[in-house]
Every structure is written in structure tokens, then in C-alpha cells.
Design an enzyme around this catalytic site. Structure first.
Site, PDB file in Angstrom:
ATOM      1  N   LYS A   1       0.815  -1.219   0.000  1.00  7.16           N
ATOM      2  CA  LYS A   1       0.000   0.000   0.000  1.00  7.16           C
ATOM      3  C   LYS A   1       0.845   1.265   0.000  1.00  7.16           C
ATOM      4  O   LYS A   1       0.398   2.312  -0.481  1.00  7.16           O
ATOM      5  CB  LYS A   1      -0.942  -0.001   1.209  1.00  7.16           C
ATOM      6  CG  LYS A   1      -2.058  -1.031   1.105  1.00  7.16           C
ATOM      7  CD  LYS A   1      -2.959  -0.979   2.324  1.00  7.16           C
ATOM      8  CE  LYS A   1      -4.069  -2.009   2.218  1.00  7.16           C
ATOM      9  NZ  LYS A   1      -4.950  -1.998   3.413  1.00  7.16           N
ATOM     10  N   ARG A   2       2.043   1.181   0.538  1.00  9.68           N
ATOM     11  CA  ARG A   2       2.859   2.395   0.589  1.00  9.68           C
ATOM     12  C   ARG A   2       3.301   2.841  -0.806  1.00  9.68           C
ATOM     13  O   ARG A   2       3.727   3.980  -0.994  1.00  9.68           O
ATOM     14  CB  ARG A   2       4.071   2.202   1.499  1.00  9.68           C
ATOM     15  CG  ARG A   2       5.145   1.277   0.971  1.00  9.68           C
ATOM     16  CD  ARG A   2       6.347   1.243   1.919  1.00  9.68           C
ATOM     17  NE  ARG A   2       7.393   0.373   1.452  1.00  9.68           N
ATOM     18  CZ  ARG A   2       7.425  -0.935   1.651  1.00  9.68           C
ATOM     19  NH1 ARG A   2       6.436  -1.523   2.297  1.00  9.68           N
ATOM     20  NH2 ARG A   2       8.427  -1.674   1.206  1.00  9.68           N
TER      21      ARG A   2
END
Length: 466
Positions: A239-240
Site C-alpha cells: 500500500k505504501r
């Protein structure tokens, strides 16, 4: 081998992520290219983490991507009786056994193995005890302890595993449910899956599964382990690095064909070609062209592809795609007007959400002028030109792009000015912004009455400030 059969078997414990979607796509393309079958199976034996919402999200994503399946969706939890039957077969034939070692005992064994420099695998305490089922017992596979198992990988080539490094894996938990490694073998075998194409995080599972196929007397399928997808920092995509859920891209205004085109190019190539139709992908796809190295996810490349597909789409198609994306309260009842708005903007946007945001001025009853734009361009000096423009526009009979261009040309000649004198003030009057599609395009889309109304509103705005 007969008819080729591939499968995609996600666990319904979350959304369909980018990596899973690419795995599904490679399986789908391989089956379609070879005239085979593509099977969808939901691996929901983890009853605590599996949800109906996740199952629906996965199916919705598959449908959105256009990855239709020939069989299924099968649900692994509905096949538990088959798995248990196969467990009993292995026990009866000496290929599996009951184990009563407690979690605390297993942890102690693991620590001792690590302390002595050994691999922390199960030491076979219960292997020859011939135990029977009890309240907390599990069933372990009796793995070979000599020789080697060769994984003939279609992407990575042959990978050799010494059998003495493999564990006696648990194949049935104490609650009676099969573990992943066993259930997947039984299901793939009974569904006649010929090719197992999956992420290379499963490589270490494969030799264990091969031994189970052999113990059960099943044919071993062909394996292909696809390298993982990395983020820009060369770590596993997460997700980063941005959105990892397939449907998040739909919500952000991406077209499915853009995401499909991008995903297939993450690790597969056909010469230098970048843009493919689905028919071309089916025609060209082969496992030989899948790379051995991890692929790096590049959001900018995906955005470029999406802009291309938006530009190439018909207004009718985009009308459908835009329905859930227009801001609340947008009047979309005039189909002809909507089509023209889309046609004006589609060469200029990269996502459908961007298109919806850029279209705001088309639907506004009252234009909200950007403060700096209004201060610079809606001035008393320009008011006279705008009034003259209202008179001139009123006389234009055929409000087409060609006639509007002729009108604007004659207007600047008549007033002996350069187009730039009136261009931005007119743009701000019509849109409230200094950046928009071409003025002539905007005017055609609005139509004569709307254009006159908006220019008069701008004149009133100028006069109200002075």
C-alpha cells in the site's frame, strides 16, 4: 496431456490485489491461447478469515477485468469431504499419520533445532507411533526423507529440492479442515488442472505438493512460478507504493483494458509492442516470453496507458463508464450534451475521475470564477468587447465549430485586436478557468443560448465590481 486447463484460486480474505490479478490474467491468457479451460476456485477453507464480502469483491474485479471463467466458481469449503477422504486414503496407505504434539512442544523443538544449527522442521516424533484420531490431533504428510524432488518450472527452469529438507506438513488441522498445501493438490488433481501458474512465493510449496500428488497417485501438473511485482524502491508491492486493490483503480477512474494491458506487461513482452487488444494478447501470449526477474510497478506508465484508452474510447462507452463518477447533483439527462462534454475532455485527461472534475463548469448554472483569473481577465476594459461579442454571436445562424471559428476571426479583424486580447477573458467567462478545451469546442458544446447567457453573466460580474 489432452486439453489444457488452468485455474485461479484466490482466498476470500480481502480484495483482489494487483499481483493476484496478474496471476489470474496469465492463467486466463494461457488457457485462451491454447484453446483450453479457465477454472475459478475460491479457496475459503480458512473459515475465520474468509468473508462473503471478499468473495464478491474478487468476483466483481474478475468481471470488470473481463476475465471470464469456464467453470466455477467452485468453493473449496464445499469440498471438505473430498479432502477428508483423501486424507484417510493417505493414512491407510502409510503416507500420512496422526500427530498429537502440542504447540508448546513444537515451539520447543523449533528452538532446539535452531540452537544446534538445524533446519527448524518437524522432527517426526509421531511418525511411527501409529496413533489414532483424538481431540486435538492433526494429520501430517509422511514426506520422503531421501532423494530429491525436481520442480520442472516453465519459467525458472528445473529447481532441485533435497527431500530431507522437506517437512512432514500438517495436511488436516484438528478442526477437520484441510490445510492449503493439501487441499490445493486434491482440488487441482480432481479438477484435471494441467498447468499451475502462480506467484513465485509458492516455489517452496511446490516440491511438497509434488510428493503429495505422487502419494495420491495423481498426475503432476506443469508448474510456472511468476516473479513477484515490486514497488519503485524494489521492495514487494504494498500500500505504501499506492493502491494495490484492483477495484481501487476502477474507483480512481481507470479503464479495465488499461489495467489489463499494464499488468500483462509486468513480466511479459512481445517485442517492443506496448499496447495490445485483448485479442492480440490471446494470440501472442506464451510462458516462454514471461521473464524470470521481478517486475517494477510504474504508476506513471499505467496512467499513460489509461490516457491512451480514454482517448480511443467512444463517447457512448465513456458515457456508461462515467455514470457513477459524475458529482452528486449533476444533470446527465441530456445525452447529446453529455457526449459532447466527454468528446471535449477525453483527449485532455488521464483518468475518468479527472474528466468528471474538469467537466464541472459545463454543468454549473452559475460559473465560479477562479479569483486570480477573474481579477486579471474580467476587467472593465474587456467589458465592451464582451458586449460586442454577445451581439455578434446572436447573429451566428449555424453554431458549428467552423462558423464559430469564422466569427472569432472576423471579430478580431473588425475590432483590430489580437486574439489573445479576447481569448482568455472569453475562456474565463465561459468556464471560470484559464485552462480548458478549445474555446470554439466549449462554445459548440454549450450552444448559442448558454454561451450568450454566460457572457452576459460575466459582464454583470465585471459591472458589479466597479
Amino acid at each position: 496431456m489432452g486439453k489444457i486447463r488452468t485455474r485461479f484460486a484466490p482466498s476470500p480474505t480481502g480484495f483482489l490485489h494487483i499481483g493476484g490479478a496478474r496471476t489470474a490474467l496469465f492463467n486466463w491468457l494461457f488457457a485462451r491461447h491454447n484453446g483450453g479451460d479457465f477454472v475459478l476456485r475460491i479457496e475459503d477453507t480458512d473459515q475465520q478469515r474468509s468473508t462473503h464480502e471478499s468473495t464478491k469483491a474478487i468476483l466483481d474485479a474478475m468481471v470488470w477485468l473481463g476475465l471470464n471463467w469456464d467453470e466455477g466458481p467452485y468453493f473449496q469449503a464445499q469440498r471438505v469431504d473430498l479432502h477428508r477422504e483423501m486424507v484417510q486414503k493417505l493414512i491407510k496407505e502409510g503416507h500420512a499419520y496422526y500427530c498429537t504434539c502440542t504447540p508448546e512442544e513444537l515451539e520447543e523443538k523449533r528452538k532446539k533445532a535452531l540452537a544446534t544449527g538445524k533446519k527448524p522442521k518437524y522432527d517426526g516424533t509421531c511418525r511411527d507411533k501409529k496413533l489414532t484420531k483424538s481431540e486435538n490431533s492433526v494429520v501430517r504428510f509422511h514426506s520422503k526423507q531421501d532423494g530429491a524432488t525436481v520442480v520442472e518450472d516453465l519459467i525458472k527452469g528445473n529447481i532441485i529440492f533435497n527431500n530431507d529438507e522437506l517437512d512432514d506438513l500438517i495436511i488436516e488441522r484438528s478442526d477437520g479442515y484441510p490445510t492449503y498445501n493439501f487441499a490445493v493438490v486434491v482440488d487441482d488433481a480432481l479438477m484435471n488442472i494441467t498447468h499451475v501458474i502462480r506467484g513465485d512465493d509458492h516455489v517452496n510449496n511446490t516440491p511438497r505438493q509434488i510428493l503429495m500428488y505422487q502419494a495420491l497417485g495423481f498426475d503432476v501438473p506443469k508448474f510456472a512460478h511468476v516473479p513477484m511485482i515490486l514497488g519503485s524502491d524494489k521492495t514487494r508491492l504494498s500500500k505504501r507504493h499506492g493502491a494495490t486493490s484492483v477495484m481501487a483503480y476502477k474507483e480512481m477512474g481507470y479503464l479495465p483494458e488499461a489495467l489489463v494491458n499494464y499488468l500483462v506487461r509486468l513480466g511479459w513482452a512481445h517485442g517492443d509492442q506496448e499496447i495490445f487488444s485483448m485479442a492480440q494478447l490471446v494470440e501472442f501470449f506464451s510462458m516462454e516470453a514471461v521473464g524470470k526477474s521481478p517486475a517494477v510497478f510504474n504508476p506513471d506508465k499505467l496512467l499513460w496507458l489509461n490516457a491512451h484508452y480514454i482517448k480511443e474510447s467512444s463517447s457512448e462507452r465513456l458515457m456508461e463508464e462515467m455514470k457513477p463518477l459524475w458529482p452528486d447533483g449533476t444533470n446527465t439527462s441530456d445525452a447529446g450534451f453529455i457526449k459532447q462534454v466527454i468528446a471535449d475532455l477525453q483527449p485532455r485527461v488521464k483518468t475518468l475521475v479527472e474528466l468528471a472534475n474538469m467537466a464541472d463548469f459545463y454543468f454549473a448554472d452559475e460559473i465560479h470564477y477562479e479569483e486570480q483569473a477573474a481579477r486579471k481577465f474580467l476587467t472593465p476594459e474587456i467589458s465592451g468587447y464582451l458586449k460586442a461579442m454577445v451581439v455578434g454571436i446572436s447573429a451566428v445562424q449555424d453554431f458549428s465549430k467552423e462558423r464559430i471559428e469564422e466569427f472569432l476571426k472576423s471579430f478580431i479583424e473588425k475590432h483590430n485586436i489580437k486574439f489573445k486580447v479576447i481569448a482568455q477573458p472569453l475562456r474565463v467567462a465561459l468556464t471560470g478557468k484559464t485552462v480548458s478545451p478549445g474555446i470554439d469546442e466549449v462554445m459548440v458544446t454549450f450552444g448559442k443560448d448558454r454561451v450568450i447567457k454566460k457572457i452576459n453573466n460575466a459582464i454583470a460580474y465585471i459591472e458589479s465590481r466597479n
